[in-house]
Design a protein around this motif. Structure first.
Motif, PDB file in Angstrom:
ATOM      1  N   LYS A 160       0.756  -1.238   0.067  1.00 12.62           N
ATOM      2  CA  LYS A 160       0.108  -0.005   0.089  1.00 12.62           C
ATOM      3  C   LYS A 160       0.711   1.410  -0.054  1.00 12.62           C
ATOM      4  CE  LYS A 160      -3.831  -2.378   2.722  1.00 12.62           C
ATOM      5  NZ  LYS A 160      -4.322  -2.447   4.006  1.00 12.62           N
ATOM      6  N   PRO A 166       2.616  -1.740  10.227  1.00 13.49           N
ATOM      7  CA  PRO A 166       1.824  -2.401   9.018  1.00 13.49           C
ATOM      8  C   PRO A 166       0.379  -2.299   8.962  1.00 13.49           C
ATOM      9  CG  PRO A 166       2.223  -4.051  11.099  1.00 13.49           C
ATOM     10  CD  PRO A 166       2.854  -2.603  11.286  1.00 13.49           C
ATOM     11  N   VAL A 170      -1.784  -7.993   7.637  1.00 12.78           N
ATOM     12  CA  VAL A 170      -0.414  -8.781   7.666  1.00 12.78           C
ATOM     13  C   VAL A 170      -0.946 -10.481   7.692  1.00 12.78           C
ATOM     14  CG1 VAL A 170       1.746  -9.291   8.727  1.00 12.78           C
ATOM     15  CG2 VAL A 170       0.794  -7.181   8.740  1.00 12.78           C
ATOM     16  N   ASP A 174       4.175 -13.328   8.230  1.00  9.44           N
ATOM     17  CA  ASP A 174       4.429 -12.017   8.009  1.00  9.44           C
ATOM     18  C   ASP A 174       4.542 -11.677   6.426  1.00  9.44           C
ATOM     19  OD1 ASP A 174       4.795 -11.944  10.652  1.00  9.44           O
ATOM     20  OD2 ASP A 174       7.090 -12.216  10.491  1.00  9.44           O
ATOM     21  N   GLU A 177      -0.862  -8.522   2.781  1.00 11.67           N
ATOM     22  CA  GLU A 177      -2.388  -8.642   2.517  1.00 11.67           C
ATOM     23  C   GLU A 177      -2.715  -8.949   1.035  1.00 11.67           C
ATOM     24  OE1 GLU A 177      -5.185  -5.668   4.314  1.00 11.67           O
ATOM     25  OE2 GLU A 177      -5.509  -5.168   2.080  1.00 11.67           O
ATOM     26  N   TYR A 190      10.336  -3.338  11.314  1.00 11.34           N
ATOM     27  CA  TYR A 190      10.120  -3.901  12.677  1.00 11.34           C
ATOM     28  C   TYR A 190      11.502  -4.624  13.013  1.00 11.34           C
ATOM     29  CZ  TYR A 190       8.671  -5.164  17.546  1.00 11.34           C
ATOM     30  OH  TYR A 190       8.630  -5.541  18.534  1.00 11.34           O
ATOM     31  N   PHE A 202      10.283   3.140  16.288  1.00 11.71           N
ATOM     32  CA  PHE A 202       9.184   2.420  15.308  1.00 11.71           C
ATOM     33  C   PHE A 202       7.852   3.054  15.929  1.00 11.71           C
ATOM     34  CE2 PHE A 202       6.242  -0.851  14.422  1.00 11.71           C
ATOM     35  CZ  PHE A 202       6.390  -1.437  13.039  1.00 11.71           C
TER      36      PHE A 202
ATOM     37  N   ASP B 113      -8.726  -1.351   2.866  1.00 13.27           N
ATOM     38  CA  ASP B 113      -8.003  -2.729   2.099  1.00 13.27           C
ATOM     39  C   ASP B 113      -7.437  -2.290   0.747  1.00 13.27           C
ATOM     40  OD1 ASP B 113      -8.868  -4.588   3.993  1.00 13.27           O
ATOM     41  OD2 ASP B 113     -10.848  -4.509   3.121  1.00 13.27           O
ATOM     42  N   ALA B 166      -5.444  -4.363  15.343  1.00 13.99           N
ATOM     43  CA  ALA B 166      -5.739  -5.700  14.715  1.00 13.99           C
ATOM     44  C   ALA B 166      -5.057  -6.669  15.890  1.00 13.99           C
ATOM     45  CB  ALA B 166      -5.277  -5.782  13.309  1.00 13.99           C
ATOM     46  N   ALA B 170      -0.788 -11.084  12.386  1.00 14.65           N
ATOM     47  CA  ALA B 170       0.406 -12.113  12.284  1.00 14.65           C
ATOM     48  C   ALA B 170       1.480 -11.822  13.208  1.00 14.65           C
ATOM     49  CB  ALA B 170       0.713 -12.850  10.901  1.00 14.65           C
ATOM     50  N   HIS B 171       1.845 -10.421  13.125  1.00 18.49           N
ATOM     51  CA  HIS B 171       3.172  -9.977  13.956  1.00 18.49           C
ATOM     52  C   HIS B 171       2.434  -9.011  14.811  1.00 18.49           C
ATOM     53  CE1 HIS B 171       7.019  -8.779  14.962  1.00 18.49           C
ATOM     54  NE2 HIS B 171       7.593  -9.527  14.214  1.00 18.49           N
ATOM     55  N   ALA B 174       4.487  -5.778  15.776  1.00 20.26           N
ATOM     56  CA  ALA B 174       4.672  -4.615  15.010  1.00 20.26           C
ATOM     57  C   ALA B 174       3.390  -3.918  14.943  1.00 20.26           C
ATOM     58  CB  ALA B 174       4.963  -5.263  13.573  1.00 20.26           C
ATOM     59  N   GLU B 175       2.229  -4.719  14.927  1.00 21.89           N
ATOM     60  CA  GLU B 175       0.927  -4.275  14.937  1.00 21.89           C
ATOM     61  C   GLU B 175       0.905  -3.108  16.342  1.00 21.89           C
ATOM     62  OE1 GLU B 175      -1.585  -4.111  13.084  1.00 21.89           O
ATOM     63  OE2 GLU B 175      -3.138  -3.210  14.603  1.00 21.89           O
ATOM     64  N   ALA B 236      -8.214 -11.056   6.720  1.00 25.23           N
ATOM     65  CA  ALA B 236      -6.828 -11.151   7.115  1.00 25.23           C
ATOM     66  C   ALA B 236      -6.927 -10.939   8.838  1.00 25.23           C
ATOM     67  CB  ALA B 236      -5.685 -10.299   6.332  1.00 25.23           C
ATOM     68  N   GLY B 237      -6.136 -11.621   9.385  1.00 28.01           N
ATOM     69  CA  GLY B 237      -5.918 -11.399  10.846  1.00 28.01           C
ATOM     70  C   GLY B 237      -7.280 -11.972  11.527  1.00 28.01           C
TER      71      GLY B 237
END
Lengths: 262, 306
Positions: A160, A166, A170, A174, A177, A190, A202, B113, B166, B170-171, B174-175, B236-237
């Motif tokens: 994007k 992110p 994700v 990792d 999308e 990260y 970050f 999205d 979210a 998955a991570h 980082a989220e 996703a997620g």
């Protein structure tokens, strides 16, 4: 380097509907590197067009280092083939869009010959990596952000192009999308920041990117062009020679994998 | 940061009430009759309703137009969802000013999205701003009366801005880093993506640590097996528990419409009662019930939290 691939033959032939005489022109730059404009590719394209009943007036092969996108170099080859250029119905250029446009502009404005100039290739972006797998990592945006993002460009590597990611999409492993084959750039950022001990950064917002630095078309001027002597000097340097020697004796990736297994 | 309260949603947060919000989805149509009807049914059950903006990148009625119309015709307070996918910073600014002009009091700032996932995949994706910088821009407009370039805004809009999180990403680290960035940018509340697993939620709250920003937890009681299956497969997620999916799948076999409805409600009430009981022990400030087209489920679920 600008990655590229050849267009589907149907599209190429579509351009040539109702046209008979063609000039096929290659490029000694990126297109030679990606086998989309080297001597072999030019010959194969000419053969295919002849099979389709077209008359190939001339094949212009530009040797490595002679790029279609550089007017000075390109002009030598076009002038040499002036009569074919004058007599053809179309020039098929096997380069990126820069090469195609330099040929268009030079033939039209400098040679005074207005001809259809068609692209044979689709350019796929500025890529890094190799020797066989490449990825787009830079979009020449005019305002490099890599210093803020631990050396990973989110504008290019995030699907994007988010300056702050992110996103919430994700995937497992990792991944992105949009495409599960691609890594999430922001998770990569990260992880890099974690290794560099700067996770505090970050959590800080990155300002919106300054797109004003990318007013198209961008014009660029060099004070002093690179002459032949400069080029020779750059090439005939001890480090360059030892670099070429190492590449020459390096095993191709497949063989290297085999060697590792053994 | 201002302490002004412009909306009922923010008032409930400030008063420490347990907050319930709903969701309305404008469609590909020349009217918003259906969401208006849904909004009427949700009046009194939720304090506000999100109005989706091209969800999953399917191009529908403008969320701003829908929010205005729904709010005007039903009195339901709307949370105008605003995506960065389809507008550059100028268009976003214009729409935020437009929202203020039309009396919209809440915006949920989203990246959105990618357009390639929806029904207009050849569109050029914009993402000039992202959710964090959109939050920053809105706060600057509201609090300082200035745009991103520092230009003065006459009569700045009076509205609040929320952001998304979210928990099932998955991570997670980082989220959470990104969520922290939204908090630093001045987000006034957070709403999570749909969560079905309590341990996913607990991990998220633990990772995030203490924050003054109220958090709404997103739940999605599915009206049909297809809806639940879609979330499991394509969002996703979000993972939907197999037991819940199986119970929903079983309802497909019931031929009698009324009995089918009753069974779907029973499955949802059973599953979400346990989930909501667990929610009482978390820092959640409320619950966003993403039950699009399923208003009858809200009241029984709300009861669990009383």
């Amino acid at each position: 380097m600008i990655a590229q691939e050849q267009k589907p033959m149907e599209e190429i032939l579509g351009y040539l509907e109702g046209k008979q005489k063609v000039v096929v022109m290659g490029c000694g730059g990126c297109a030679t590197f990606y086998h989309t404009g080297d001597k072999k590719a030019v010959n194969e394209m000419a053969e295919k067009l002849e099979k389709e009943g077209k008359e190939v007036l001339t094949k212009i092969v530009m040797p490595l280092g002679m790029q279609a996108c550089e007017t000075e170099k390109c002009s030598i080859f076009l002038q040499k083939n002036r009569s074919a250029v004058e007599n053809c119905d179309a020039i098929m250029v096997m380069s990126c869009g820069d090469g195609v446009q330099v040929v268009t502009e030079y033939t039209d404005e400098e040679m005074g010959i207005a001809k259809e100039v068609y692209p044979v290739n689709d350019p796929l972006g500025l890529v890094g990596g190799g020797p066989t797998k490449f990825k787009e990592t830079c979009q020449s945006c005019g305002m490099c952000e890599l210093g803020k993002t631990a050396g990973v460009c989110p504008l290019t590597s995030c699907g994007k192009g988010l300056m702050n990611g992110p996103c919430g999409g994700v995937r497992e492993g990792d991944k992105c999308e949009i495409d599960p084959d691609k890594d999430c750039a922001w998770v990569k950022i990260y992880k890099r920041m974690e290794k560099l001990g700067k996770l505090d950064a970050f959590e800080q917002m990155n300002d919106p990117h300054e797109w004003s630095k990318m007013k198209r078309p961008r014009l660029f001027e060099l004070e002093k062009p690179m002459g032949m002597m400069d080029m020779m000097g750059a090439m005939m340097n001890l480090n360059t020679i030892s670099g070429y020697m190492s590449m020459m004796f390096a095993k191709p990736p497949a063989e290297e994998e085999e060697a590792k297994k053994e | 940061m201002t302490d002004e309260v412009y909306s009922d949603l923010m008032r409930e947060f400030k008063e420490g009430k347990y907050v319930f919000t709903g969701e309305l989805e404008p469609e590909k149509a020349g009217n918003v009759n259906e969401p208006i009807e849904m909004a009427k049914e949700l009046l009194g059950l939720v304090v506000a309703c999100n109005v989706t903006d091209n969800p999953q990148s399917f191009a529908y009625v403008s969320s701003l137009a829908a929010s205005y119309k729904i709010q005007k015709e039903t009195g339901m307070e709307c949370v105008y969802q605003l995506r960065c996918s389809d507008r550059n910073r100028m268009a976003l600014l214009s729409d935020v000013l437009g929202a203020g002009t039309l009396g919209i009091k809440n915006i949920l700032a989203l990246a959105g999205d990618h357009v390639s996932l929806g029904d207009t995949p050849d569109a050029k994706p914009v993402f000039d701003l992202d959710s964090t910088t959109l939050i920053h821009m809105i706060r600057k407009m509201v609090d300082e009366g200035k745009d991103l370039g520092g230009n003065e805004i006459a009569d700045p809009p009076k509205l609040h801005v929320g952001g998304a999180a979210a928990p099932g990403a998955a991570h997670l680290k980082a989220e959470v880093g990104k969520v922290q960035r939204k908090i630093n940018a001045g987000v006034e509340y957070l709403q999570t993506q749909v969560v079905y697993y309590t341990d996913v939620l607990d991990k998220f709250f633990n990772e995030l640590g203490e924050t003054d920003v109220p958090i709404l937890v997103g739940i999605f009681p599915a009206r049909t097996f297809g809806q639940a299956d879609f979330f499991d497969k394509y969002v996703a997620g979000v993972d939907v528990p197999p037991d819940y999916l199986e119970s929903m799948r079983a309802t497909k076999q019931i031929k009698d419409k009324e009995k089918k409805k009753e069974e779907v409600d029973r499955v949802n009430i059973e599953f979400f009662t346990k989930f909501l009981e667990h929610l009482k022990g978390t820092p959640a400030a409320g619950c966003h019930m993403m039950a699009v087209g399923y208003p009858r489920i809200i009241a029984p679920l709300k009861k669990v939290m009383e």
